[in-house]
Design a protein around this motif. Structure first.
Motif, short mmCIF file in Angstrom:
data_model
loop_
_atom_site.label_atom_id
_atom_site.label_comp_id
_atom_site.label_asym_id
_atom_site.label_seq_id
_atom_site.Cartn_x
_atom_site.Cartn_y
_atom_site.Cartn_z
N ILE A 5 1.68 5.94 3.71
CA ILE A 5 2.22 4.93 2.81
C ILE A 5 1.33 3.70 2.91
O ILE A 5 0.92 3.29 4.00
CB ILE A 5 3.69 4.57 3.14
N ILE A 6 1.00 3.14 1.75
CA ILE A 6 0.15 1.95 1.68
C ILE A 6 0.97 0.83 1.06
O ILE A 6 1.51 0.97 -0.04
CB ILE A 6 -1.11 2.20 0.83
N TRP A 234 6.10 6.36 9.95
CA TRP A 234 6.47 5.04 9.48
C TRP A 234 7.33 5.14 8.23
O TRP A 234 7.14 6.03 7.40
CB TRP A 234 5.21 4.22 9.18
N SER A 235 8.26 4.20 8.08
CA SER A 235 9.09 4.18 6.88
C SER A 235 9.35 2.75 6.47
O SER A 235 9.28 1.82 7.28
CB SER A 235 10.40 4.92 7.10
N VAL A 236 9.63 2.60 5.18
CA VAL A 236 9.86 1.27 4.60
C VAL A 236 10.85 1.41 3.46
O VAL A 236 10.91 2.45 2.79
CB VAL A 236 8.52 0.67 4.11
N GLN A 247 1.34 7.93 8.54
CA GLN A 247 0.57 6.73 8.82
C GLN A 247 0.94 5.65 7.79
O GLN A 247 1.43 5.97 6.70
CB GLN A 247 -0.94 7.00 8.76
N ALA A 248 0.66 4.40 8.13
CA ALA A 248 0.94 3.30 7.21
C ALA A 248 -0.25 2.34 7.20
O ALA A 248 -0.89 2.13 8.24
CB ALA A 248 2.20 2.56 7.62
N VAL A 249 -0.51 1.77 6.04
CA VAL A 249 -1.56 0.78 5.87
C VAL A 249 -0.94 -0.49 5.30
O VAL A 249 -0.26 -0.44 4.27
CB VAL A 249 -2.67 1.27 4.92
#
Length: 415
Positions: A5-6, A234-236, A247-249
């Motif tokens: 997720i970006i 990761w979560s949002v 992964q998250a950016v």
């Protein structure tokens, strides 16, 4: 769940997504606005291959006095913001000392060296609509005084010898033939011939975004909140949904602290705000090339909507109300040189450049968490460096050797 997720769909986030998709990763891009509508939208439209020297904090007394007394067009500050900005600005001043600045330039130059290469790669993949936005004639750094022109010419020659950056010194008679509608008042200009200019920066990001979608990327419009880590990644929360990735950016530019602070990364980021306005011209006047009035501090550039005037730096809090003072000064100065006509926008565009005290972006893994990466803090060169940053992040995230050493851009230098 996506592989990545970006957070942030400016030029850095979109470019990172493209490079990850090319490497077989599934990507979800998240932003509260349409891609490329924030900081990436409002700039001078230069892919600044010559920009090996980031903007240092002024250290000569005359310039500091001009800024302090609100006499400068190139920079101004909001007095009420100074208490909160002071710690970062003090570090910025220190990093701009001659010895520190030499080290900054040595690390920064290889990154700038990737700018044209990385943009060209994406432009070729995005297709003819993207290519049609690009002008390859360079741009002009103009000087009103002969002393200023000669001093800059010496620096340009040194950069040519050290970094291989091409330029020409253009005296006023030749500059007048290149730009017949300039009124006068200039000694000449440095013609930086390597950079490219863009007639609609926001549209170029839109073309890159179309490439992102063509490669299979997913876009979710909504404000990213509550970035958290669990066993799977990761979560949002965005637009009422919970979105997850291994992964998250974080590519949120000046909004990055809203999430990173909560994760324990209290970085010394600050913003330099800037404004732009589009104008018509008087009569049949035409501006053929981008011109920066170096000793005053603004840019005029031929764009799709007319002549875009962009201001220098305003040191203020990110979300403070806009102030028209700097744009007004720049507009008056520009009309001394070129016959600008009526304003074409209902109000000035305002944006915030995300800055670090050492003038270098943060690119790479967050040191306290697995699977968390950042591409932020590009200051005046976000549009220039977005595709290069995306390439480097994707390489780091997939275990490839990065095109250049990214250790100087590590987040840990501030922790």
């Amino acid at each position: 769940m996506s592989d990545v997720i970006i957070l942030g769909a400016g030029i850095v986030g979109v470019s990172t997504g493209i490079h990850l998709l090319r490497r077989g990763r599934s990507v979800t891009l998240i932003d509260k606005r349409e891609p490329g509508r924030e900081t990436s939208f409002g700039n001078a439209g230069i892919i600044q291959r010559e920009g090996v020297r980031p903007h240092a904090f002024p250290r000569d007394l005359a310039m500091l006095m001009q800024v302090g007394l609100h006499l400068s067009t190139a920079a101004r500050y909001e007095p009420l913001a100074l208490p909160r900005l002071a710690p970062a600005l003090l570090r910025y001043w220190w990093a701009s000392s001659p010895e520190s600045y030499k080290r900054v330039v040595a690390s920064y130059a290889p990154l700038i060296g990737r700018s044209i290469i990385a943009h060209q790669d994406l432009i070729e993949q995005a297709g003819p609509d993207a290519a049609a936005l690009i002008q390859k004639g360079g741009w002009f750094l103009a000087f009103r005084s002969d002393e200023g022109l000669r001093k800059e010419a010496a620096k340009a020659q040194a950069d040519k010898e050290r970094f291989g950056i091409s330029h020409r010194v253009v005296e006023w008679p030749e500059l007048k033939t290149i730009e017949p509608d300039l009124k006068g008042g200039l000694a000449g200009a440095i013609h930086w011939t390597d950079p490219w200019t863009v007639t609609n920066p926001g549209e170029l990001v839109s073309q890159y975004f179309k490439l992102f979608e063509k490669l299979g990327g997913t876009f979710v419009q909504g404000e990213a909140k509550d970035l958290t880590q669990d066993a799977s990644g990761w979560s949002v929360t965005a637009n009422g949904a919970r979105l997850s990735g291994k992964q998250a950016v974080v590519a949120l530019g000046p909004w990055a602290p809203d999430l990173l602070d909560k994760l324990g990364y209290r970085l010394p980021l600050f913003v330099k705000r800037g404004y732009h306005m589009h104008y018509g011209t008087e009569g049949n006047a035409k501006l053929n090339n981008l011109l920066l009035d170096a000793e005053v501090g603004y840019v005029i550039a031929p764009m799709a909507r007319g002549i875009r005037l962009t201001t220098g730096a305003e040191f203020a809090l990110r979300d403070a109300a806009p102030t028209p003072i700097q744009l007004g000064k720049a507009e008056a100065a520009a009309k001394e040189l070129f016959p600008l006509g009526d304003r074409r926008d209902p109000e000035p565009w305002k944006g915030a450049r995300p800055c670090t005290p050492d003038m270098m972006p943060i690119i790479g893994k967050a040191p306290k968490h697995d699977g968390l990466y950042a591409g932020i803090g590009h200051a005046h060169h976000g549009f220039t460096l977005g595709p290069a940053t995306g390439e480097l992040l994707a390489q780091a995230m997939t275990g490839e050797k990065t095109a250049i050493d990214i250790k100087p851009f590590g987040m840990e230098r501030f922790l």
